[in-house]
Design an enzyme around this catalytic site. Structure first.
Site, PDB file in Angstrom:
ATOM      1  N   CYS A 110       0.809  -1.225   0.000  1.00  0.00           N
ATOM      2  CA  CYS A 110       0.000   0.000   0.000  1.00  0.00           C
ATOM      3  C   CYS A 110       0.842   1.274   0.000  1.00  0.00           C
ATOM      4  CB  CYS A 110      -0.965  -0.008   1.173  1.00  0.00           C
ATOM      5  SG  CYS A 110      -2.026  -1.464   1.183  1.00  0.00           S
ATOM      6  N   HIS A 234      -2.813   7.049   3.184  1.00  0.00           N
ATOM      7  CA  HIS A 234      -3.303   5.772   2.649  1.00  0.00           C
ATOM      8  C   HIS A 234      -4.717   5.534   3.179  1.00  0.00           C
ATOM      9  CE1 HIS A 234      -3.882   1.711   1.601  1.00  0.00           C
ATOM     10  NE2 HIS A 234      -3.475   1.163   2.727  1.00  0.00           N
ATOM     11  N   ASN A 264     -10.068  -0.034   0.732  1.00  0.00           N
ATOM     12  CA  ASN A 264      -8.606   0.001   0.663  1.00  0.00           C
ATOM     13  C   ASN A 264      -8.163  -0.592  -0.672  1.00  0.00           C
ATOM     14  OD1 ASN A 264      -5.868  -0.486   0.844  1.00  0.00           O
ATOM     15  ND2 ASN A 264      -5.927  -1.259   2.944  1.00  0.00           N
TER      16      ASN A 264
HETATM   17  N1  COA Z   1     -18.370  -7.608  11.204  1.00  0.00           N
HETATM   18  C1  COA Z   1     -18.915  -7.734  12.436  1.00  0.00           C
HETATM   19  N2  COA Z   1     -18.190  -8.059  13.522  1.00  0.00           N
HETATM   20  C2  COA Z   1     -16.876  -8.275  13.344  1.00  0.00           C
HETATM   21  C3  COA Z   1     -16.253  -8.175  12.077  1.00  0.00           C
HETATM   22  C4  COA Z   1     -17.068  -7.829  10.987  1.00  0.00           C
HETATM   23  N3  COA Z   1     -16.572  -7.696   9.733  1.00  0.00           N
HETATM   24  N4  COA Z   1     -14.942  -8.438  12.215  1.00  0.00           N
HETATM   25  C5  COA Z   1     -14.737  -8.706  13.495  1.00  0.00           C
HETATM   26  N5  COA Z   1     -15.892  -8.619  14.194  1.00  0.00           N
HETATM   27  C6  COA Z   1     -16.114  -8.802  15.630  1.00  0.00           C
HETATM   28  C7  COA Z   1     -15.063  -9.679  16.260  1.00  0.00           C
HETATM   29  O1  COA Z   1     -15.409 -11.032  16.184  1.00  0.00           O
HETATM   30  C8  COA Z   1     -15.033  -9.151  17.655  1.00  0.00           C
HETATM   31  O2  COA Z   1     -16.115  -9.668  18.365  1.00  0.00           O
HETATM   32  P1  COA Z   1     -15.963 -10.078  19.921  1.00  0.00           P
HETATM   33  O3  COA Z   1     -15.639  -8.797  20.627  1.00  0.00           O
HETATM   34  O4  COA Z   1     -17.309 -10.630  20.237  1.00  0.00           O
HETATM   35  O5  COA Z   1     -14.865 -11.070  19.952  1.00  0.00           O
HETATM   36  C9  COA Z   1     -15.296  -7.668  17.523  1.00  0.00           C
HETATM   37  O6  COA Z   1     -15.964  -7.519  16.257  1.00  0.00           O
HETATM   38  C10 COA Z   1     -14.031  -6.838  17.502  1.00  0.00           C
HETATM   39  O7  COA Z   1     -13.118  -7.427  16.589  1.00  0.00           O
HETATM   40  P2  COA Z   1     -11.681  -6.846  16.353  1.00  0.00           P
HETATM   41  O8  COA Z   1     -10.931  -7.726  15.405  1.00  0.00           O
HETATM   42  O9  COA Z   1     -11.088  -6.518  17.679  1.00  0.00           O
HETATM   43  O10 COA Z   1     -12.053  -5.484  15.607  1.00  0.00           O
HETATM   44  P3  COA Z   1     -11.167  -4.222  15.344  1.00  0.00           P
HETATM   45  O11 COA Z   1     -11.744  -3.063  16.024  1.00  0.00           O
HETATM   46  O12 COA Z   1      -9.708  -4.504  15.508  1.00  0.00           O
HETATM   47  O13 COA Z   1     -11.439  -4.010  13.795  1.00  0.00           O
HETATM   48  C11 COA Z   1     -10.310  -4.219  11.684  1.00  0.00           C
HETATM   49  C12 COA Z   1     -10.977  -4.943  12.851  1.00  0.00           C
HETATM   50  C13 COA Z   1      -9.807  -5.243  10.679  1.00  0.00           C
HETATM   51  C14 COA Z   1     -11.353  -3.316  11.036  1.00  0.00           C
HETATM   52  C15 COA Z   1      -9.164  -3.360  12.260  1.00  0.00           C
HETATM   53  O14 COA Z   1      -8.360  -4.134  13.112  1.00  0.00           O
HETATM   54  C16 COA Z   1      -8.307  -2.739  11.208  1.00  0.00           C
HETATM   55  O15 COA Z   1      -8.762  -1.947  10.401  1.00  0.00           O
HETATM   56  N6  COA Z   1      -6.972  -3.042  11.209  1.00  0.00           N
HETATM   57  C17 COA Z   1      -6.065  -2.497  10.243  1.00  0.00           C
HETATM   58  C18 COA Z   1      -6.183  -3.260   8.971  1.00  0.00           C
HETATM   59  C19 COA Z   1      -5.559  -2.549   7.812  1.00  0.00           C
HETATM   60  O16 COA Z   1      -5.622  -1.351   7.683  1.00  0.00           O
HETATM   61  N7  COA Z   1      -4.996  -3.336   6.913  1.00  0.00           N
HETATM   62  C20 COA Z   1      -4.453  -2.866   5.698  1.00  0.00           C
HETATM   63  C21 COA Z   1      -3.094  -2.329   5.900  1.00  0.00           C
HETATM   64  S1  COA Z   1      -2.474  -1.686   4.428  1.00  0.00           S
END
Ligand code: COA
Length: 310
Positions: A110, A234, A264
């Protein structure tokens, strides 16, 4: 720093097919509210190939530049999702555009578009005159559409520009490229495989990586965040952008955000946001623009440029 190039024309491309958060909810256990709150993304565009999207955005950039095809002496295509392993997708793009020039792909995930823009300036410094710089990804092809941890984020798109050498220094005032290969495990896709991601850890590191890189570019340019008219981060996650801009001291009114519409798109992310701002008339000559990206690798790249249009 005399870096010798300015953007002469630009173009973008998004596939026609739109996938909304509600569409995703029908495919997996997720919902619009969760995706919007955690990422800021509302819809994304899916489809096409890396070459077809690159050809579309590059044609627009070349037309806008008004420059003859035979004057282009290099093509750099940033992509993480080439159409084939060999040859580079830039070969197909070059042929379709009717160019005859050096052409190569660059993969810095990215951060790739900013890497490519910086590399283009390296070529200008050793005598190239007009370069086509493209950032394109079709992440939908390497996304596991049953994995709600990644499928809600990734999408397809392209952005391109022509960078032309100028005599009295260029628009690039400061830049930084970085990578920490020891973090490879946080975000990867094997050949023929899907993207695997430790979302929480990527999130945590992304903010710091962006802030560090941006500060290095600003220091090299000899300017502060107060001088930045527009930050183009980004487009990964609105919360990452908010946190990074807050730490940098750049208000959201001075930040380009299109991810609610694009998701993204990796290499296309920064050019889509930058050229959207340009198309909307948000940039005036003399404005300082800070581009800053991060990605798998983990890579980071940033650049401070002075917006200049004839
Ligand atoms: N829809 C609904 N619920 C979801 C879900 C979805 N798509 N994905 C995860 N959950 C749930 C999980 O199971 C968890 O439930 P629990 O609390 O009952 O266990 C809860 O939501 C929180 O999950 P978590 O993984 O902690 O969420 P988060 O706040 O970290 O968000 C991302 C997840 C992926 C959106 C976030 O971590 C993120 O954006 N990370 C960076 C990724 C990125 O930018 N990558 C590209 C880099 S170039």
């Amino acid at each position: 720093m005399a870096s010798g190039g300015v953007i002469r024309g630009w173009g973008t491309a998004l596939p026609e097919k739109v996938l909304t958060n509600d569409d995703l909810s029908a495919m997996m256990d997720t919902n619009d509210e969760w995706i919007t709150e955690r990422t800021g993304i509302k819809r994304r565009h899916i489809g096409g190939t890396t070459s077809s999207l690159s050809i579309e955005s590059a044609r627009k950039a070349l037309a806008m530049s008004g420059l003859p095809l035979e004057s282009i002496d290099g093509l750099v295509l940033s992509t993480t999702t080439p159409d084939r392993t060999v040859p580079a997708t830039s070969a197909s793009v070059q042929d379709a555009l009717g160019l005859r020039c050096g052409a190569f792909d660059l993969n810095a995930a990215c951060s790739g578009f900013v890497y490519a823009y910086v590399v283009a300036h390296g070529l200008l410094a050793i005598g190239a005159k007009r370069l086509l710089v493209i950032g394109t990804d079709t992440l939908s092809r390497i996304t596991d559409w049953s994995d709600r941890g990644t499928a809600i984020l990734f999408a397809d798109g392209s952005g391109a520009c022509v960078v032309e050498a100028v005599d009295n220094g260029g628009q690039l005032l400061g830049w930084d490229i970085d990578a920490d290969g020891s973090l490879e495990r946080l975000l990867y896709a094997d050949v023929g495989g899907y993207i695997h991601m430790d979302g929480k850890e990527v999130f945590r590191r992304a903010v710091r990586i962006m802030v560090d890189s941006a500060q290095k570019s600003l220091a090299k340019a000899g300017v502060s965040t107060d001088d930045v008219a527009l930050c183009v981060p980004h487009q990964a996650n609105a919360r990452i952008i908010d946190a990074a801009c807050r730490q940098l001291g750049i208000p959201l009114e001075r930040t380009a955000v299109v991810l609610h519409e694009t998701g993204n798109t990796s290499s296309a992310s920064i050019p889509l946001a930058l050229f959207d701002a340009a198309d909307r008339g948000r940039l005036r000559n003399g404005d300082l623009v800070l581009m800053v990206g991060f990605g798998a690798g983990m890579t980071a790249a940033s650049a401070v440029i002075e917006w200049r249009q004839p």
